[in-house]
Enzyme design. Structure first.
Site, PDB file in Angstrom:
ATOM      1  N   LYS A  54      20.972 -62.291   2.281  1.00 20.44           N
ATOM      2  CA  LYS A  54      22.059 -61.643   3.032  1.00 20.44           C
ATOM      3  C   LYS A  54      23.175 -62.649   3.283  1.00 20.44           C
ATOM      4  O   LYS A  54      24.355 -62.344   3.106  1.00 20.44           O
ATOM      5  CB  LYS A  54      21.520 -61.090   4.361  1.00 20.44           C
ATOM      6  CG  LYS A  54      20.731 -59.810   4.180  1.00 20.44           C
ATOM      7  CD  LYS A  54      19.950 -59.414   5.412  1.00 20.44           C
ATOM      8  CE  LYS A  54      19.040 -58.228   5.077  1.00 20.44           C
ATOM      9  NZ  LYS A  54      18.036 -57.949   6.091  1.00 20.44           N
ATOM     10  N   GLN A  98      16.538 -59.225  12.112  1.00 19.69           N
ATOM     11  CA  GLN A  98      15.585 -59.007  11.020  1.00 19.69           C
ATOM     12  C   GLN A  98      14.235 -58.542  11.589  1.00 19.69           C
ATOM     13  O   GLN A  98      13.666 -59.198  12.464  1.00 19.69           O
ATOM     14  CB  GLN A  98      15.409 -60.321  10.231  1.00 19.69           C
ATOM     15  CG  GLN A  98      14.525 -60.214   9.017  1.00 19.69           C
ATOM     16  CD  GLN A  98      15.104 -59.302   7.926  1.00 19.69           C
ATOM     17  OE1 GLN A  98      16.276 -59.374   7.606  1.00 19.69           O
ATOM     18  NE2 GLN A  98      14.264 -58.442   7.377  1.00 19.69           N
ATOM     19  N   ASP A 121      22.856 -52.075  10.905  1.00 18.91           N
ATOM     20  CA  ASP A 121      21.631 -51.498  10.335  1.00 18.91           C
ATOM     21  C   ASP A 121      21.518 -50.007  10.659  1.00 18.91           C
ATOM     22  O   ASP A 121      20.703 -49.303  10.068  1.00 18.91           O
ATOM     23  CB  ASP A 121      20.403 -52.219  10.926  1.00 18.91           C
ATOM     24  CG  ASP A 121      19.724 -53.130   9.910  1.00 18.91           C
ATOM     25  OD1 ASP A 121      19.967 -52.948   8.706  1.00 18.91           O
ATOM     26  OD2 ASP A 121      18.934 -53.999  10.339  1.00 18.91           O
TER      27      ASP A 121
END
Ligand code: NDP
Length: 293
Positions: A54, A98, A121
């Site tokens: 990422k 994460q 997200d």
């Protein structure tokens, strides 16, 4: 019939190119550099790889990437304090924590701390609610990548029968909402579904997000259907080596489907590309700028 292969890698590469152009435009015309902060707790090797990728992709697109690494024994309060600090940082437009988090931390409490506008997200309950009610929130990356590939392949999805196998909050449910938004007739299947073969067999679109290697048999696929395989499963072959397979029995499905995503090289590469796209969208919305086309 042999299906055409939906090349997620090429699709993602193209999307990343477009994102880099948008970032350049924002920099030159609005002095805006979108920034993505990723918080990683602990040293899970798979999570470390995701975060590294990422970071690399974010920088390659010309955006700012901020990595925050925290020890395994960080407390929930400390993690929430970090997220709050990022909420208040004007250089950060997107925040991603994460997952999974260590057992002693309540994941939902952490996710709900991210302000919805920075929740790239799309896991915050406000964003799930906006998706369910036709609003304009942040949409989870993996399902958004799937719908982009489906629309690219099929054009108008209106009236098509679609099944989503799997009902998780991060893939199955938002995927079903996105298909519904495109006016598909949507069935959500899960571990209690009776006669999955029959449900899959009547569907023009099959999205498999289960986490069970090759659960969806190729012989179930309606001839000509479009198959999106979200699953990523590492299995050990007879020779002891490992390989990645999806949730769909690819070798047989490819002979019946009209189009299918491979594993690897299908949905996987799209997830990071869409994360970057979501960060650009979030930055533009926060700054009140129209997103470049
Ligand atoms: P979850 O484990 O959260 O959900 C799995 C779902 O599959 C559940 O709803 C479960 O049903 C259902 N299920 C399990 N067994 C069966 C069965 N025998 N028949 C029908 N349904 C079943 O998984 P995720 O949604 O997080 O992930 C799914 C897969 O997608 C995984 O392989 C994951 O690695 C992959 N993934 C890939 C991404 C990418 O970027 N390509 C991103 C995210 C995930 P129930 O609710 O009844 O238990």
């Amino acid at each position: 019939m042999t299906a055409s292969i939906i090349d997620g890698k090429a699709f993602a590469a193209n999307l990343k190119e477009q994102i880099a152009k948008k970032v350049k435009f924002l920099k030159e015309n609005h002095n805006l550099i979108p920034g993505l902060a990723v918080v990683l707790v602990g040293e899970d090797p798979a999570s470390q790889v995701y975060v590294r990728n990422k970071n690399k992709s974010t920088k390659a697109a010309g955006m700012n990437s901020y990595e925050h690494l925290m020890d395994d024994d960080v407390t929930e309060a400390e993690l929430i304090a970090k997220v709050t600090e990022l909420n208040n940082d004007p250089a950060v437009h997107g925040i991603l924590v994460q997952l999974p988090l260590p057992k002693h931390i309540n994941e939902a409490a952490v996710i709900e701390t991210i302000i919805p506008e920075k929740d790239v997200d799309g896991f915050h309950v406000i964003n799930s609610g906006l998706l369910a009610t036709g609003g304009n929130g942040m949409v989870p990356c993996t399902p958004l990548g799937c719908i982009m590939m489906l629309k690219d392949k099929l054009g108008n999805l209106s009236g098509l029968d679609a099944v989503v196998v799997g009902r998780s909050n991060i893939v199955g449910k938002p995927m079903a909402q996105l298909l519904l938004k495109e006016s598909c007739t949507v069935t959500i299947a899960h571990s209690r579904t009776k006669n999955l073969a029959e449900v899959v067999g009547r569907s023009d679109i099959v999205v498999a997000a289960v986490g069970v290697p090759e659960l969806v048999k190729g012989s179930w696929i309606k001839p000509g259907a479009t198959v999106i395989d979200v699953g990523i499963n590492r299995i050990t072959k007879e020779d002891g080596k490992t390989k990645l397979v999806g949730d769909v029995e690819f070798a047989v499905a490819v002979e019946r489907a009209g189009a299918i995503t491979p594993v690897p090289g299908g949905v996987g590469p799209m997830t990071i590309a869409v994360l970057l796209q979501n960060t650009v969208t979030a930055a533009c919305r926060q700054m009140g700028i129209d997103e470049p086309a």
